[in-house]
Design an enzyme around this catalytic site. Structure first.
Site, PDB file in Angstrom:
ATOM      1  N   ASN A  19       0.873  -1.166   0.000  1.00 12.93           N
ATOM      2  CA  ASN A  19       0.000   0.000   0.000  1.00 12.93           C
ATOM      3  C   ASN A  19       0.916   1.224   0.000  1.00 12.93           C
ATOM      4  O   ASN A  19       1.437   1.615   1.042  1.00 12.93           O
ATOM      5  CB  ASN A  19      -0.892  -0.052   1.246  1.00 12.93           C
ATOM      6  CG  ASN A  19      -1.856   1.109   1.319  1.00 12.93           C
ATOM      7  OD1 ASN A  19      -1.781   2.044   0.511  1.00 12.93           O
ATOM      8  ND2 ASN A  19      -2.753   1.070   2.279  1.00 12.93           N
ATOM      9  N   ARG A  24      -2.490  -1.977  -3.574  1.00  4.62           N
ATOM     10  CA  ARG A  24      -3.688  -1.175  -3.405  1.00  4.62           C
ATOM     11  C   ARG A  24      -3.578   0.011  -4.358  1.00  4.62           C
ATOM     12  O   ARG A  24      -2.584   0.745  -4.324  1.00  4.62           O
ATOM     13  CB  ARG A  24      -3.785  -0.675  -1.972  1.00  4.62           C
ATOM     14  CG  ARG A  24      -4.965   0.241  -1.790  1.00  4.62           C
ATOM     15  CD  ARG A  24      -4.931   0.946  -0.465  1.00  4.62           C
ATOM     16  NE  ARG A  24      -6.103   1.791  -0.338  1.00  4.62           N
ATOM     17  CZ  ARG A  24      -6.137   2.900   0.370  1.00  4.62           C
ATOM     18  NH1 ARG A  24      -5.077   3.306   1.032  1.00  4.62           N
ATOM     19  NH2 ARG A  24      -7.236   3.615   0.436  1.00  4.62           N
ATOM     20  N   HIS A  81     -12.691   3.119  -0.295  1.00  7.78           N
ATOM     21  CA  HIS A  81     -12.726   2.081   0.758  1.00  7.78           C
ATOM     22  C   HIS A  81     -13.397   0.809   0.250  1.00  7.78           C
ATOM     23  O   HIS A  81     -13.919   0.009   1.039  1.00  7.78           O
ATOM     24  CB  HIS A  81     -13.528   2.534   2.005  1.00  7.78           C
ATOM     25  CG  HIS A  81     -12.906   3.639   2.803  1.00  7.78           C
ATOM     26  ND1 HIS A  81     -13.662   4.587   3.448  1.00  7.78           N
ATOM     27  CD2 HIS A  81     -11.620   3.922   3.095  1.00  7.78           C
ATOM     28  CE1 HIS A  81     -12.871   5.429   4.096  1.00  7.78           C
ATOM     29  NE2 HIS A  81     -11.614   5.041   3.888  1.00  7.78           N
ATOM     30  N   ASN A 134     -10.249   7.168  10.196  1.00  7.56           N
ATOM     31  CA  ASN A 134     -10.001   8.605  10.119  1.00  7.56           C
ATOM     32  C   ASN A 134     -10.748   9.139   8.893  1.00  7.56           C
ATOM     33  O   ASN A 134     -11.471  10.114   8.953  1.00  7.56           O
ATOM     34  CB  ASN A 134      -8.488   8.850  10.049  1.00  7.56           C
ATOM     35  CG  ASN A 134      -8.152  10.271  10.371  1.00  7.56           C
ATOM     36  OD1 ASN A 134      -8.838  10.933  11.159  1.00  7.56           O
ATOM     37  ND2 ASN A 134      -7.104  10.775   9.734  1.00  7.56           N
ATOM     38  N   ARG A 140     -11.994  15.677   7.301  1.00  5.83           N
ATOM     39  CA  ARG A 140     -12.765  16.112   6.126  1.00  5.83           C
ATOM     40  C   ARG A 140     -14.192  16.469   6.514  1.00  5.83           C
ATOM     41  O   ARG A 140     -14.791  15.801   7.362  1.00  5.83           O
ATOM     42  CB  ARG A 140     -12.816  15.013   5.060  1.00  5.83           C
ATOM     43  CG  ARG A 140     -11.477  14.606   4.515  1.00  5.83           C
ATOM     44  CD  ARG A 140     -11.649  13.671   3.310  1.00  5.83           C
ATOM     45  NE  ARG A 140     -10.393  13.068   2.937  1.00  5.83           N
ATOM     46  CZ  ARG A 140     -10.127  11.764   3.033  1.00  5.83           C
ATOM     47  NH1 ARG A 140     -11.057  10.928   3.452  1.00  5.83           N
ATOM     48  NH2 ARG A 140      -8.959  11.299   2.678  1.00  5.83           N
ATOM     49  N   GLY A 179     -11.247   1.821  12.588  1.00 12.41           N
ATOM     50  CA  GLY A 179     -10.809   2.249  13.922  1.00 12.41           C
ATOM     51  C   GLY A 179     -11.925   2.698  14.859  1.00 12.41           C
ATOM     52  O   GLY A 179     -12.026   2.226  15.996  1.00 12.41           O
ATOM     53  N   GLU A 185      -8.256  -5.163   5.046  1.00 10.87           N
ATOM     54  CA  GLU A 185      -8.049  -4.812   3.642  1.00 10.87           C
ATOM     55  C   GLU A 185      -6.887  -5.589   3.032  1.00 10.87           C
ATOM     56  O   GLU A 185      -6.923  -5.967   1.864  1.00 10.87           O
ATOM     57  CB  GLU A 185      -7.844  -3.296   3.510  1.00 10.87           C
ATOM     58  CG  GLU A 185      -9.146  -2.555   3.776  1.00 10.87           C
ATOM     59  CD  GLU A 185      -8.968  -1.072   4.062  1.00 10.87           C
ATOM     60  OE1 GLU A 185      -9.150  -0.283   3.138  1.00 10.87           O
ATOM     61  OE2 GLU A 185      -8.647  -0.719   5.211  1.00 10.87           O
TER      62      GLU A 185
END
Ligand code: ADP
Length: 409
Positions: free
Chosen positions: A14, A102, A191, A222, A252, A341, A395
């Site tokens: 990743n 990824r 995602h 996050n 965001r 998380g 993932e």
């Protein structure tokens, strides 16, 4: 002559703009052999490599750290390869079947994991304008890995792929069609690897086939996104052209009137880049209360901090709106699954998100919700009309599984 056993290991990479996360998995049983992270690549301050071999042999589970300058991704990957080699897991091992990468943005083109060749690289490059932060780093990771092992299949697994099943009614913005098509402006969602994994794991938890269940997946990390999954296929998701749309996130804003941007430019005198930074990096929980870690926000709330409480309330209000919206999109909901998380760890977020939704069949059992565990589990009371579940996402395992399915014998 004895036949060589088929290689079963997959290295998952990743690659971010200044970091590389990796895991080496053995797909004969899904076990993890090593995991690690390189941070601060190319920055003035020295970089850090943390490597953890996970085998049961000598040194298994003990992390090794290395600090020093790492100029670029090529140097980073070479350092990772060196660490793996120390544990007998080097990139030259005949047991390595493939490297799974990824890739954040696959646009409309990539609906499935794809073995990388020159044309695939060119298409990922063509998508840079819609993913300027992520796709260049992902490309660098793939190119570097290819240079190190040119003979090995490299597979790109796209964050957007799971969402390509969204109908046009969910994927299109209601703006001028020609302008939208010219600039590839549409809702792609992100995602996806997590939403795919968690929706399938939720079906498994219910003892059903993915085709038979409708699930609302709430990926709350996050970055955060929700998706509506009907019979294993995504029919709507909250992130859009970029990961900015949708839920309130760590930094965001998520949804807002797009005219806020014109207002900040015309009246506030801010540049487009300043507004971009404001909405992506200085908004959401951190913009509302100065913290983006849910643990810290809960601690402040417990101390009576009103700003933290308001940030929490705004976060929950938006989350609840999406649960309601996706309930309506799906018509029938079998399960709501919390992951990532915040979703996996913050019981107060889960309780608040479904509070007052009993009429929709949604409740959590306080005792079950308070239990901390690493496994997928139900937190709704026995016999509840809609199952509420906590389903840890994975993932890396999903990328490895998709990669191996494509190249493994
Ligand atoms: P990402 O992959 O998007 O960086 P993660 O899925 O790792 O994020 O989630 C990170 C977030 O999870 C942290 O910012 C924090 O808000 C939240 N988090 C992690 N552990 C806990 C915990 N024990 N309780 C509450 N929130 C937590």
């Amino acid at each position: 002559m004895t036949a060589q056993p088929s290689p079963t290991r997959v290295l998952v990479l990743n690659s971010g703009s200044s970091s590389v996360k990796y895991q080496l998995l053995d797909m004969s049983d899904g076990s993890r052999l090593a995991t690690g992270l390189v941070e601060r690549i190319g920055e003035d301050s020295s970089a850090r490599l943390k490597h953890t071999p996970l085998g049961t042999g000598e040194g298994g589970g003990e992390s090794r750290e290395w600090n020093g300058p790492i100029a670029d991704h090529e140097t980073a990957l070479k350092a990772v390869a060196e660490q793996l080699a120390k544990d007998g897991l080097g990139l030259d091992s005949p047991e390595l079947a493939a490297i799974g990468h990824r890739v954040v943005h696959g646009g409309k083109s990539f609906t499935e994991p794809t073995v990388v060749d020159e044309s695939v690289l060119a298409e990922i490059e063509r998508l840079i304008p819609v993913a300027p932060l992520h796709n260049p780093a992902n490309l660098t990771g793939i190119r570097t890995a290819r240079a190190l092992r040119p003979d090995l299949p490299q597979v790109a697994v796209f964050d957007t792929a799971f969402h390509t099943t969204m109908p046009e009614s969910a994927a299109r913005y209601a703006i001028d069609v020609r302008t939208a098509d010219e600039h590839r402006v549409r809702r792609y969602g992100f995602h996806g690897t997590s939403h795919a994994y968690v929706s399938r794991a939720t079906a498994k938890l219910l003892g059903k086939a993915p085709e038979d269940v409708n699930v609302i997946v709430l990926h709350l990390g996050n970055g955060a996104s929700a998706s509506a999954v009907r019979g294993g296929k995504c029919v709507d998701t909250s992130m859009g052209l970029t990961p900015l749309e949708g839920l309130v996130m760590g930094t965001r804003s998520g949804d807002m009137d797009p005219a806020v941007i014109f207002h900040l430019a015309r009246v506030g005198g801010m540049s487009i880049d300043e507004i971009d930074t404001l909405l992506n990096k200085r908004s959401g929980l951190i913009g509302l209360c100065g913290d983006n870690d849910m643990r810290e926000i809960r601690r402040r709330i417990d101390e009576g901090d009103e700003q933290a409480q308001l940030a929490f309330d705004i976060y929950i209000h938006r989350l609840k709106k999406y649960i309601g919206a996706y309930y309506a999109v799906l018509g029938r909901v079998d399960a709501v699954a919390f992951t990532a998380g915040v979703g996996e760890n913050a019981a107060p977020v889960r309780a608040a998100a479904v509070a007052g939704l009993e009429e929709l069949g949604l409740t959590v059992d306080d005792g079950l919700n308070a239990v901390r565990a690493d496994e997928a589990r139900l937190i709704s009371p026995a016999g509840a009309r809609v199952a509420v579940a906590v389903v840890p996402t994975d993932e890396e395992l999903e990328i490895a599984t998709q990669t191996y399915a494509l190249v493994g014998q």
